[in-house]
Design a protein around this motif. Structure first.
Motif, PDB file in Angstrom:
ATOM      1  N   SER A  48       0.813  -1.203   0.000  1.00  0.00           N
ATOM      2  CA  SER A  48       0.000   0.000   0.000  1.00  0.00           C
ATOM      3  C   SER A  48       0.848   1.256   0.000  1.00  0.00           C
ATOM      4  CB  SER A  48      -0.915   0.012   1.228  1.00  0.00           C
ATOM      5  OG  SER A  48      -1.670   1.194   1.306  1.00  0.00           O
ATOM      6  N   VAL A  49       0.260   2.344  -0.471  1.00  0.00           N
ATOM      7  CA  VAL A  49       0.912   3.646  -0.384  1.00  0.00           C
ATOM      8  C   VAL A  49       0.847   4.167   1.048  1.00  0.00           C
ATOM      9  CG1 VAL A  49      -1.155   5.006  -0.909  1.00  0.00           C
ATOM     10  CG2 VAL A  49       1.113   5.907  -1.512  1.00  0.00           C
ATOM     11  N   SER A  50      -0.103   3.656   1.824  1.00  0.00           N
ATOM     12  CA  SER A  50      -0.305   4.140   3.192  1.00  0.00           C
ATOM     13  C   SER A  50       0.689   3.501   4.161  1.00  0.00           C
ATOM     14  CB  SER A  50      -1.727   3.809   3.658  1.00  0.00           C
ATOM     15  OG  SER A  50      -1.875   4.076   5.043  1.00  0.00           O
ATOM     16  N   ASP A  51       1.239   4.327   5.060  1.00  0.00           N
ATOM     17  CA  ASP A  51       2.043   3.800   6.148  1.00  0.00           C
ATOM     18  C   ASP A  51       1.433   4.203   7.491  1.00  0.00           C
ATOM     19  OD1 ASP A  51       2.602   6.491   6.240  1.00  0.00           O
ATOM     20  OD2 ASP A  51       4.783   6.280   6.074  1.00  0.00           O
ATOM     21  N   ALA A  52       0.124   4.445   7.479  1.00  0.00           N
ATOM     22  CA  ALA A  52      -0.588   4.830   8.697  1.00  0.00           C
ATOM     23  C   ALA A  52      -0.738   3.628   9.623  1.00  0.00           C
ATOM     24  CB  ALA A  52      -1.963   5.390   8.345  1.00  0.00           C
ATOM     25  N   ALA A  53      -0.527   3.846  10.912  1.00  0.00           N
ATOM     26  CA  ALA A  53      -0.583   2.754  11.879  1.00  0.00           C
ATOM     27  C   ALA A  53      -1.927   2.033  11.849  1.00  0.00           C
ATOM     28  CB  ALA A  53      -0.299   3.293  13.281  1.00  0.00           C
ATOM     29  N   GLU A  54      -3.023   2.793  11.703  1.00  0.00           N
ATOM     30  CA  GLU A  54      -4.342   2.159  11.731  1.00  0.00           C
ATOM     31  C   GLU A  54      -4.550   1.214  10.548  1.00  0.00           C
ATOM     32  OE1 GLU A  54      -5.015   6.517  10.334  1.00  0.00           O
ATOM     33  OE2 GLU A  54      -3.755   5.422  11.755  1.00  0.00           O
ATOM     34  N   ASP A  55      -3.987   1.567   9.383  1.00  0.00           N
ATOM     35  CA  ASP A  55      -4.109   0.688   8.223  1.00  0.00           C
ATOM     36  C   ASP A  55      -3.294  -0.590   8.423  1.00  0.00           C
ATOM     37  OD1 ASP A  55      -5.804   2.342   6.794  1.00  0.00           O
ATOM     38  OD2 ASP A  55      -4.163   3.406   5.809  1.00  0.00           O
ATOM     39  N   VAL A  56      -2.085  -0.418   8.923  1.00  0.00           N
ATOM     40  CA  VAL A  56      -1.218  -1.582   9.155  1.00  0.00           C
ATOM     41  C   VAL A  56      -1.859  -2.530  10.151  1.00  0.00           C
ATOM     42  CG1 VAL A  56       1.051  -2.345   9.949  1.00  0.00           C
ATOM     43  CG2 VAL A  56       0.842  -0.195   8.682  1.00  0.00           C
ATOM     44  N   ILE A  57      -2.282  -2.007  11.275  1.00  0.00           N
ATOM     45  CA  ILE A  57      -2.830  -2.839  12.348  1.00  0.00           C
ATOM     46  C   ILE A  57      -4.111  -3.535  11.903  1.00  0.00           C
ATOM     47  CG2 ILE A  57      -3.833  -2.782  14.661  1.00  0.00           C
ATOM     48  CD1 ILE A  57      -1.831  -0.448  15.213  1.00  0.00           C
ATOM     49  N   ALA A  58      -4.980  -2.798  11.190  1.00  0.00           N
ATOM     50  CA  ALA A  58      -6.263  -3.374  10.770  1.00  0.00           C
ATOM     51  C   ALA A  58      -6.071  -4.592   9.883  1.00  0.00           C
ATOM     52  CB  ALA A  58      -7.097  -2.316  10.053  1.00  0.00           C
ATOM     53  N   VAL A  59      -5.191  -4.485   8.883  1.00  0.00           N
ATOM     54  CA  VAL A  59      -5.040  -5.588   7.937  1.00  0.00           C
ATOM     55  C   VAL A  59      -4.280  -6.760   8.555  1.00  0.00           C
ATOM     56  CG1 VAL A  59      -2.887  -4.882   6.784  1.00  0.00           C
ATOM     57  CG2 VAL A  59      -4.680  -6.016   5.472  1.00  0.00           C
ATOM     58  N   ILE A  60      -3.356  -6.482   9.475  1.00  0.00           N
ATOM     59  CA  ILE A  60      -2.647  -7.560  10.147  1.00  0.00           C
ATOM     60  C   ILE A  60      -3.577  -8.279  11.113  1.00  0.00           C
ATOM     61  CG2 ILE A  60      -0.738  -8.148  11.705  1.00  0.00           C
ATOM     62  CD1 ILE A  60       0.096  -7.448   8.843  1.00  0.00           C
ATOM     63  N   ARG A  61      -4.396  -7.544  11.827  1.00  0.00           N
ATOM     64  CA  ARG A  61      -5.365  -8.177  12.724  1.00  0.00           C
ATOM     65  C   ARG A  61      -6.304  -9.097  11.949  1.00  0.00           C
ATOM     66  NH1 ARG A  61      -5.505  -6.624  17.917  1.00  0.00           N
ATOM     67  NH2 ARG A  61      -4.745  -4.554  18.527  1.00  0.00           N
ATOM     68  N   THR A  62      -6.623  -8.708  10.727  1.00  0.00           N
ATOM     69  CA  THR A  62      -7.545  -9.515   9.921  1.00  0.00           C
ATOM     70  C   THR A  62      -6.886 -10.789   9.419  1.00  0.00           C
ATOM     71  OG1 THR A  62      -8.544  -7.441   9.185  1.00  0.00           O
ATOM     72  CG2 THR A  62      -9.200  -9.430   8.029  1.00  0.00           C
ATOM     73  N   GLY A  63      -5.555 -10.779   9.251  1.00  0.00           N
ATOM     74  CA  GLY A  63      -4.901 -12.014   8.834  1.00  0.00           C
ATOM     75  C   GLY A  63      -3.781 -11.894   7.824  1.00  0.00           C
ATOM     76  N   ALA A  64      -3.395 -10.666   7.423  1.00  0.00           N
ATOM     77  CA  ALA A  64      -2.275 -10.532   6.488  1.00  0.00           C
ATOM     78  C   ALA A  64      -0.975 -10.988   7.147  1.00  0.00           C
ATOM     79  CB  ALA A  64      -2.145  -9.087   6.022  1.00  0.00           C
ATOM     80  N   ARG A  65      -0.067 -11.564   6.334  1.00  0.00           N
ATOM     81  CA  ARG A  65       1.217 -12.046   6.849  1.00  0.00           C
ATOM     82  C   ARG A  65       2.285 -10.963   6.848  1.00  0.00           C
ATOM     83  NH1 ARG A  65       1.439 -16.685   9.611  1.00  0.00           N
ATOM     84  NH2 ARG A  65       3.650 -16.783   9.104  1.00  0.00           N
ATOM     85  N   GLY A  66       2.013  -9.835   6.201  1.00  0.00           N
ATOM     86  CA  GLY A  66       3.007  -8.776   6.161  1.00  0.00           C
ATOM     87  C   GLY A  66       2.440  -7.522   5.543  1.00  0.00           C
ATOM     88  N   TYR A  67       3.235  -6.455   5.598  1.00  0.00           N
ATOM     89  CA  TYR A  67       2.783  -5.158   5.089  1.00  0.00           C
ATOM     90  C   TYR A  67       4.008  -4.393   4.616  1.00  0.00           C
ATOM     91  CZ  TYR A  67      -0.245  -0.950   5.096  1.00  0.00           C
ATOM     92  OH  TYR A  67      -0.999   0.150   4.753  1.00  0.00           O
ATOM     93  N   VAL A  68       4.014  -4.037   3.335  1.00  0.00           N
ATOM     94  CA  VAL A  68       5.102  -3.227   2.782  1.00  0.00           C
ATOM     95  C   VAL A  68       4.486  -2.060   2.021  1.00  0.00           C
ATOM     96  CG1 VAL A  68       6.749  -5.135   2.621  1.00  0.00           C
ATOM     97  CG2 VAL A  68       5.221  -4.663   0.688  1.00  0.00           C
ATOM     98  N   THR A  69       5.237  -0.976   1.931  1.00  0.00           N
ATOM     99  CA  THR A  69       4.731   0.202   1.232  1.00  0.00           C
ATOM    100  C   THR A  69       5.179   0.197  -0.226  1.00  0.00           C
ATOM    101  OG1 THR A  69       6.643   1.549   1.845  1.00  0.00           O
ATOM    102  CG2 THR A  69       4.772   1.557   3.360  1.00  0.00           C
ATOM    103  N   LYS A  70       4.541   1.025  -1.030  1.00  0.00           N
ATOM    104  CA  LYS A  70       4.806   1.042  -2.460  1.00  0.00           C
ATOM    105  C   LYS A  70       6.125   1.713  -2.820  1.00  0.00           C
ATOM    106  CE  LYS A  70       0.007   0.571  -3.945  1.00  0.00           C
ATOM    107  NZ  LYS A  70      -1.156   1.168  -4.636  1.00  0.00           N
ATOM    108  N   THR A  71       6.843   2.168  -1.817  1.00  0.00           N
ATOM    109  CA  THR A  71       8.190   2.678  -2.070  1.00  0.00           C
ATOM    110  C   THR A  71       9.218   1.550  -2.141  1.00  0.00           C
ATOM    111  OG1 THR A  71       8.566   2.986   0.307  1.00  0.00           O
ATOM    112  CG2 THR A  71       7.698   4.873  -0.924  1.00  0.00           C
TER     113      THR A  71
END
Length: 231
Positions: free
Chosen positions: A99-122
């Protein structure tokens, strides 16, 4: 000679040009590592993503967190809808947020739902490719500054670790085995076969686990287990 391994990937982003660019970049990076990435599908909405993932059964889904459709929760809606889908290798489909977003709420929401990781589009194409391979292997992957959000959210403090241990202590050894398999996406019949018990016994254990952990669904159980690195 190293045997070539194919990792099947679905790209989910509402910008067609971005998907085209990611596909081109990843396709150009196949080298002598023995890891071949095959893009088997694309989608731009929650509904089309759910349909493509269910049909293609990929190993990894590259998932934007902000998508049109669904219940308005973007990538989290896709993960919830596909929680029980298995890849063609027999393992649960794994999700890597991109995602382009690095906001804490976005990261936490998707990880809580079940994503294995989170990286930004940079992220560079090479690092993205490495992240996909790692997620396919069951690892958790985060862009450097995002890891702190996850540690904070899921209790890196000693007091919260103790609380996690107390929750696990409520479960019997058999309930923990059932919990891990259910959280990994196994169906009741598959759990029964794996543990040599009846489907009815599996159902009883799952009900007991949910009651003891004060959870209401297998989706919540998966998020609970992933947050504690129990999978």
């Amino acid at each position: 000679m190293t045997e070539q391994r194919t990792i099947r990937v679905v790209l989910v982003d509402d910008h067609h040009m971005f998907r085209t660019g990611v596909r081109a970049e990843l396709s150009s990076l196949d080298g002598p590592t023995g890891q071949h990435l095959e893009i088997v599908g694309e989608a731009g909405t929650v509904e089309t993503a759910t349909a493509v993932i269910t049909a293609e059964q990929p190993d990894v889904v590259l998932l934007d967190v902000h998508l049109p459709g669904g219940n308005g929760h973007g990538g989290s809606d896709v993960i919830r809808a596909c929680m029980g889908v298995q890849s063609r290798s027999g393992l649960p489909v794994r999700f890597l947020a991109l995602s382009v977003s690095d906001a804490a709420e976005d990261v936490i929401a998707v990880i809580r739902t079940g994503a294995r990781g989170y990286v930004t589009k940079t992220i560079s194409a090479e690092d993205l490719r490495t992240a996909i391979v790692r997620v396919a292997d069951g690892d958790a992957v985060f862009s450097p500054r995002l890891a702190g959000f996850v540690l904070d959210a899921f209790g890196a403090a000693a007091g919260e670790v103790a609380e996690i241990d107390e929750e696990l202590d409520r479960l019997s050894a058999r309930e923990r085995e059932v919990m891990r398999l259910i959280a990994r996406g196994y169906q009741y019949k598959e759990v029964a076969k794996e543990l040599f018990i009846s489907v009815k016994t599996v159902e009883t254990h799952v009900s007991s686990v949910l009651r003891k952990l004060q959870l209401s669904s297998r989706h919540e159980l998966t998020a609970w287990a992933m947050g504690r690195r129990l999978l």
